[in-house]
Write an enzyme that holds these catalytic residues in place. Structure first.
Site, PDB file in Angstrom:
ATOM      1  N   GLN A 104      -5.765  33.287   5.111  1.00 45.19           N
ATOM      2  CA  GLN A 104      -6.140  32.249   6.068  1.00 45.19           C
ATOM      3  C   GLN A 104      -7.652  32.280   6.301  1.00 45.19           C
ATOM      4  O   GLN A 104      -8.221  33.314   6.644  1.00 45.19           O
ATOM      5  CB  GLN A 104      -5.412  32.447   7.395  1.00 45.19           C
ATOM      6  CG  GLN A 104      -5.632  31.295   8.370  1.00 45.19           C
ATOM      7  CD  GLN A 104      -5.006  31.561   9.727  1.00 45.19           C
ATOM      8  OE1 GLN A 104      -5.621  32.182  10.585  1.00 45.19           O
ATOM      9  NE2 GLN A 104      -3.785  31.080   9.938  1.00 45.19           N
ATOM     10  N   TYR A 197      -9.276  25.947  18.004  1.00 42.76           N
ATOM     11  CA  TYR A 197     -10.422  26.510  17.279  1.00 42.76           C
ATOM     12  C   TYR A 197     -11.342  25.362  16.846  1.00 42.76           C
ATOM     13  O   TYR A 197     -11.090  24.197  17.142  1.00 42.76           O
ATOM     14  CB  TYR A 197      -9.937  27.302  16.067  1.00 42.76           C
ATOM     15  CG  TYR A 197      -9.543  28.729  16.353  1.00 42.76           C
ATOM     16  CD1 TYR A 197     -10.220  29.789  15.755  1.00 42.76           C
ATOM     17  CD2 TYR A 197      -8.487  29.039  17.205  1.00 42.76           C
ATOM     18  CE1 TYR A 197      -9.859  31.109  15.990  1.00 42.76           C
ATOM     19  CE2 TYR A 197      -8.117  30.346  17.455  1.00 42.76           C
ATOM     20  CZ  TYR A 197      -8.807  31.384  16.841  1.00 42.76           C
ATOM     21  OH  TYR A 197      -8.444  32.680  17.083  1.00 42.76           O
ATOM     22  N   ARG A 334       7.879  32.479  19.234  1.00 38.50           N
ATOM     23  CA  ARG A 334       9.075  33.065  19.845  1.00 38.50           C
ATOM     24  C   ARG A 334      10.334  32.693  19.082  1.00 38.50           C
ATOM     25  O   ARG A 334      11.390  32.451  19.677  1.00 38.50           O
ATOM     26  CB  ARG A 334       9.232  32.672  21.305  1.00 38.50           C
ATOM     27  CG  ARG A 334       8.485  33.500  22.295  1.00 38.50           C
ATOM     28  CD  ARG A 334       9.216  33.652  23.619  1.00 38.50           C
ATOM     29  NE  ARG A 334      10.310  34.609  23.529  1.00 38.50           N
ATOM     30  CZ  ARG A 334      11.075  34.966  24.558  1.00 38.50           C
ATOM     31  NH1 ARG A 334      10.874  34.428  25.752  1.00 38.50           N
ATOM     32  NH2 ARG A 334      12.056  35.839  24.419  1.00 38.50           N
ATOM     33  N   CYS A 386      -1.870  44.109  21.116  1.00 37.35           N
ATOM     34  CA  CYS A 386      -2.270  43.233  20.015  1.00 37.35           C
ATOM     35  C   CYS A 386      -3.354  42.241  20.394  1.00 37.35           C
ATOM     36  O   CYS A 386      -4.174  41.865  19.555  1.00 37.35           O
ATOM     37  CB  CYS A 386      -1.050  42.494  19.466  1.00 37.35           C
ATOM     38  SG  CYS A 386      -0.168  41.488  20.688  1.00 37.35           S
ATOM     39  N   CYS A 410      -0.227  47.738  18.601  1.00 33.83           N
ATOM     40  CA  CYS A 410       1.011  47.377  19.288  1.00 33.83           C
ATOM     41  C   CYS A 410       1.313  48.352  20.418  1.00 33.83           C
ATOM     42  O   CYS A 410       1.278  49.573  20.220  1.00 33.83           O
ATOM     43  CB  CYS A 410       2.173  47.360  18.294  1.00 33.83           C
ATOM     44  SG  CYS A 410       3.742  46.851  19.038  1.00 33.83           S
ATOM     45  N   GLU A 460      16.610  64.555  33.045  1.00 33.46           N
ATOM     46  CA  GLU A 460      16.460  63.320  33.815  1.00 33.46           C
ATOM     47  C   GLU A 460      17.290  63.427  35.097  1.00 33.46           C
ATOM     48  O   GLU A 460      18.503  63.650  35.050  1.00 33.46           O
ATOM     49  CB  GLU A 460      16.911  62.119  32.991  1.00 33.46           C
ATOM     50  CG  GLU A 460      17.071  60.821  33.754  1.00 33.46           C
ATOM     51  CD  GLU A 460      15.848  60.408  34.561  1.00 33.46           C
ATOM     52  OE1 GLU A 460      16.013  60.058  35.742  1.00 33.46           O
ATOM     53  OE2 GLU A 460      14.721  60.451  34.004  1.00 33.46           O
ATOM     54  N   LYS A 478      13.771  38.872  30.921  1.00 34.57           N
ATOM     55  CA  LYS A 478      13.240  40.063  30.262  1.00 34.57           C
ATOM     56  C   LYS A 478      14.243  40.703  29.304  1.00 34.57           C
ATOM     57  O   LYS A 478      14.379  41.927  29.247  1.00 34.57           O
ATOM     58  CB  LYS A 478      12.745  41.065  31.301  1.00 34.57           C
ATOM     59  CG  LYS A 478      11.490  40.587  32.020  1.00 34.57           C
ATOM     60  CD  LYS A 478      10.770  41.708  32.715  1.00 34.57           C
ATOM     61  CE  LYS A 478       9.419  41.244  33.260  1.00 34.57           C
ATOM     62  NZ  LYS A 478       8.687  42.331  33.916  1.00 34.57           N
TER      63      LYS A 478
END
Length: 687
Positions: A104, A197, A334, A386, A410, A460, A478
Site C-alpha cells: 500500500q 488522508y 469489525r 496498536c 498489541c 486466587e 464487551k
C-alpha cells in the site's frame, strides 16, 4: 471447520491474479516493509510479521501504508534501490506460503497528520522550524488541497499543496510501483479515497476549496487519485493489479465532527450517490479492486472501530457499492468471520478485510480453518498497543514517542512486533513459582512461565479467575473482553497451571520459592460527606442496582464506559468530571474517546465538566441528593437514585517487590490492559 465458513476459503481473482482465499489482512501503520517514521529500508521486523501471517493462511497480505514521500528526512520512496533488491530476495520466501502481497502506497496525510506537542513547538518557533526542516518539514508534510486546520492541533495549519508537488507524488507512485513489480510484489494499493488522508481530502468538498483542475466538480476532485492509477498502469502494465483503499461514505458532519451509527445528519463529505459515481470513475481509470470501509479522521471510529461500534459496521454500505461496480470489493471494519462468509456467499462482497485480529493472534486464520475458534486470542478493539493516538481538549496527540515510532504492537499479545524483546525462552532450571492473584496479570505470567517450563501456582482468593477484568467485561457490548477472559481460562487448563481458587494468601513468607504478587489495586475513596452511599464502578458493574437516575462521578474511560452502558440500558445518566474534557487521559485512542464524547452529546447526556463532587445525602423521596461544585465556585444539586464513583485506583501490593518477589499488574502501578500484560510477560521471562 464449520461449513458456514467455507466461502471464506474459496479462491477469487483480482484482474488476472488468483488469490487462494477471501481473507485479506488490511494495512496497519507499523507493519511496513520499508520502515515507519524512519529512513526507508527493508524492514526485517515487518517482514517477519507479514510472513507469520502468510504462513497461517491469509490469502492477501497488505503491509502498512508506505508514504511515497517520507515524513522523516523527506525521502522519496523510489530513490532507495537497495531496499527493493532486499525485497526481491525475500519475496520467494513469502510466496512459498501461497499468499499474495500488495504494497500500500500513500500520497501522505495532509491535515490528518498526527501533530504532537513537540511538533507544535517546532512549528511555532521560527528558528526551530527552520532547523527541523531537513528532518521533518511540517509545512510540506501537512500540505492539503486547500488551507485547512489540522485534525489534532490548532497550531499547525495546512497550506495548499502546489501542482509541482502533485506531479512529484504521481511520478513517485508510478516509479515505486514499477520497482515493486520488478521485486516480485503481486500488486499495489493506492491509499487514496480513504479515511481523510491527503487524496481523500482532495475528494471531499468540505476540505477541497480549489478552483483549478483539482477542485470543484466530482471529476476534478477525484482527478489526483485517478491520475495516480493511470500512471501506475502506464508504468506497470494492465496486468499488474491496482487496488484503491476506499471509504464508501465519509460519515462526517464537518471539520472534527463525525456522525455516529444511527444518527441523522447532513453528510459533509462523500455520500452514497457520489461514492458510486466516484468508484466508477476510478474503475475507468484502471482500478482493479476496492478495499472498503467508511469514515474520515473527523469520524475516525468508522475506520478504526472501537468496541462501542456495531459489528460489521461498514458491511451494508460496502455491499451497496458492490451492486454498482464491476470489480471486486473487500469490506473491512469489525468484520465477524461468519457474517463475512455469509456476505461472500450472497455475492454482496468479494472478500473480507481484517487488521487488528492479526496483531492479537497472527495464526487466527489457521485456527479458524481447523475449527479451533476457542484457541484464537481475540482482539478487544482497545487500540492501547496498536494505535493509541490520543487527543482531548487543549492537547495535541498525547502519545509517547516510542508509541509514535512503534505502531502495530498489541495490548493483549506482548510478542507482536517485539520479537527481540518478548519471546519464550525455555528455562534450564524449572521451578515452582507462586502467583498471588488470578487476574489477567497473574494469568499472563502463569501462561508464559508454563510455556518456559516452570510450574506456576495461582492463588486466587475469589471463586473465579479474572480479577477486576470480570467486572470490566460485564457490559453488554464487551463480548470481545469476555472472549479474552475465556481464552485465558482455557490457557490455564491447556497448560496444566495449578489454579487454587478461594485461596487467600495473607503472608507470602508462607510460600516457598519465587513469588509473583498480582493483587491489583483498590478504588480511591473521595473524602466527601455521604460517600458511603455511592457504588464503586466495579461493584456497580457486577451488581447494578435498580436505579433509573444514575450519576457517574469521574469522566475518564472507566466512568464514561459505566455511563455509556447505563444509558444503553435506558437509565437517565449524568456525568460529573473535574477535568475540562471527557477521557482526558493518555493511552486512549481518539477513535475510542471521540465516539464516547460524541455519543453523549448526540443522546444529550448531561456532562458537567470542571466540576467536583461536594457531597451525597439521602432525599426525602428515598433517592439521593448529589451536591456538585463548578470550578467558579457555584454549586448545584442533581437528584439521583444511585451514584457511581470512577475516580481512580491505588496499587494494593500484598508485599513489596524485592529479592524473590516480583509485582505485576495494577499492584505494581495502575495502568491499562497493555501495561498489565506486557509487565507480566517481562517478569515471567526473567524468573
Amino acid at each position: 471447520m464449520n461449513d458456514t465458513l467455507a466461502p471464506l476459503f474459496e479462491p477469487w481473482t483480482i484482474g488476472s491474479l488468483t488469490i487462494k482465499n477471501r481473507i485479506v489482512m488490511t494495512s496497519m501503520g507499523g507493519t511496513d516493509l520499508f520502515g515507519w517514521m524512519e529512513k526507508n529500508h527493508f524492514d526485517r521486523a515487518g517482514a517477519e510479521f507479514l510472513l507469520e501471517v502468510a504462513k497461517h493462511d491469509a490469502g492477501l497480505v497488505l503491509p502498512g501504508c508506505q508514504p511515497v514521500y517520507n515524513p522523516m528526512f523527506g525521502q522519496w520512496l523510489h530513490k532507495n534501490k537497495k531496499m527493493y533488491r532486499d525485497l526481491a530476495a525475500w519475496m520467494p520466501v513469502f510466496h512459498a506460503t501461497g499468499a499474495k502481497l500488495f504494497v500500500q502506497l500513500t500520497a501522505g496525510f495532509g491535515r490528518s497528520f498526527t501533530i504532537s506537542p513537540l511538533m507544535e513547538a517546532l512549528y511555532t518557533n521560527p528558528v526551530l522550524r527552520a532547523a527541523a526542516k531537513p528532518v521533518m518539514d511540517l509545512e510540506r508534510i501537512c500540505a492539503a488541497p486547500s488551507p485547512s486546520p489540522n485534525r489534532w492541533s490548532d497550531k499547525v495549519p495546512s497550506r495548499e499543496i502546489t501542482k509541482p508537488e502533485i506531479d512529484q507524488i504521481i511520478e513517485s507512485f508510478a516509479e515505486s510501483s514499477r520497482l515493486l513489480k520488478e521485486a516480485g510484489v503481486d500488486g499495489v494499493e493506492v491509499h487514496a479515497v480513504h479515511e481523510g488522508y491527503l487524496l481523500d481530502q482532495f475528494a471531499l468538498k468540505y476540505v477541497n476549496k480549489r478552483t483549478d483542475e483539482y477542485g470543484g466538480s466530482l471529476e476534478n476532485r477525484y482527478r489526483f487519485a485517478a491520475e495516480i492509477v493511470r500512471a501506475i498502469k502506464r508504468a506497470c502494465g494492465d496486468d499488474f493489479p491496482v487496488s484503491i483503499r476506499y471509504s464508501v461514505e465519509s460519515k462526517t458532519k464537518g471539520l472534527r465532527q463525525g456522525a455516529l451509527p444511527g444518527e441523522q445528519f447532513v453528510e459533509a463529505g462523500r455520500d452514497m450517490a457520489e461514492s458510486i459515481e466516484a468508484a466508477r470513475n476510478l474503475a475507468d481509470a484502471g482500478c482493479d479492486m476496492f478495499n472498503c470501509d467508511n469514515g474520515t479522521y473527523d469520524a475516525w471510529y468508522w475506520a478504526h472501530p472501537p468496541i462501542y461500534m456495531p459489528k460489521n459496521c461498514n458491511l451494508g454500505d460496502v455491499a451497496e457499492l458492490r451492486r454498482h461496480i464491476d470489480v471486486p470489493v473487500v469490506c473491512a471494519g469489525r468484520m465477524e468471520p461468519a457474517d463475512a462468509a455469509a456476505a461472500i456467499a450472497e455475492k454482496r462482497i468479494d472478500a473480507a478485510g481484517f487488521a487488528r485480529p492479526f496483531l492479537a493472534d497472527p495464526a487466527w486464520v489457521s485456527k479458524l480453518k481447523a475449527g479451533r475458534e476457542a484457541d484464537i486470542r481475540p482482539c478487544i478493539l482497545c487500540h492501547n498497543g496498536c494505535f493509541n493516538m490520543c487527543h482531548y481538549k487543549g492537547v495535541a496527540n498525547d502519545q509517547d514517542l516510542m508509541d509514535s515510532l512503534h505502531l502495530a504492537r498489541c495490548a493483549v499479545n506482548a510478542e507482536t512486533m517485539q520479537a527481540s524483546r518478548h519471546y519464550v525462552k525455555p528455562t534450564s532450571s524449572p521451578k515452582m513459582i507462586h502467583i498471588v492473584g488470578g487476574g489477567i496479570g497473574g494469568m499472563e505470567c502463569a501462561r508464559v512461565l508454563a510455556l518456559r517450563g516452570h510450574h506456576p501456582v495461582i492463588h486466587e482468593r475469589g471463586e473465579r479467575l479474572g480479577g477486576v477484568f470480570v467486572a470490566a467485561a460485564q457490559a453488554s457490548y464487551k463480548d470481545k473482553m469476555r472472549d479474552l477472559l475465556a481464552w485465558y481460562e482455557r490457557q490455564m487448563v491447556q497448560l496444566n497451571v495449578d489454579v487454587r481458587l478461594s485461596d487467600e494468601v495473607r503472608d507470602i513468607t508462607e510460600l516457598d520459592g519465587p513469588v509473583v504478587v498480582a493483587t491489583g489495586s483498590t478504588p480511591r475513596t473521595l473524602p466527601i460527606p455521604g460517600i458511603e452511599l455511592a457504588h464503586e464502578a466495579c461493584d456497580y458493574l457486577e451488581n447494578p442496582p435498580a436505579a433509573q437516575r444514575v450519576v457517574v462521578v469521574g469522566g475518564g474511560l472507566t466512568g464514561c464506559e459505566v455511563a455509556y452502558d447505563a444509558a444503553l440500558e435506558g437509565r437517565d445518566v449524568e456525568i460529573v468530571e473535574m477535568a475540562d474534557d471527557l477521557v482526558a487521559q493518555k493511552g486512549v485512542c481518539l477513535a475510542n474517546s471521540s465516539y464516547l464524547r460524541e455519543w453523549f452529546a448526540w443522546k444529550q447526556v448531561p456532562v458537567h465538566l470542571e466540576t467536583t463532587l461536594a457531597g451525597i445525602a439521602r432525599a426525602e423521596d428515598a433517592g439521593l441528593r448529589v451536591s456538585c461544585r463548578h470550578a467558579d465556585g457555584t454549586t448545584f444539586v442533581i437528584e439521583a437514585d444511585a451514584v457511581v464513583t470512577a475516580t481512580g485506583y491505588t496499587p494494593a501490593p500484598l508485599a513489596r517487590s524485592g529479592r524473590g518477589v516480583r509485582l505485576v499488574g495494577d499492584c505494581n502501578g495502575v495502568g491499562n490492559l497493555r501495561s498489565v500484560i506486557w509487565r507480566a510477560y517481562d517478569v515471567a521471562m526473567k524468573l
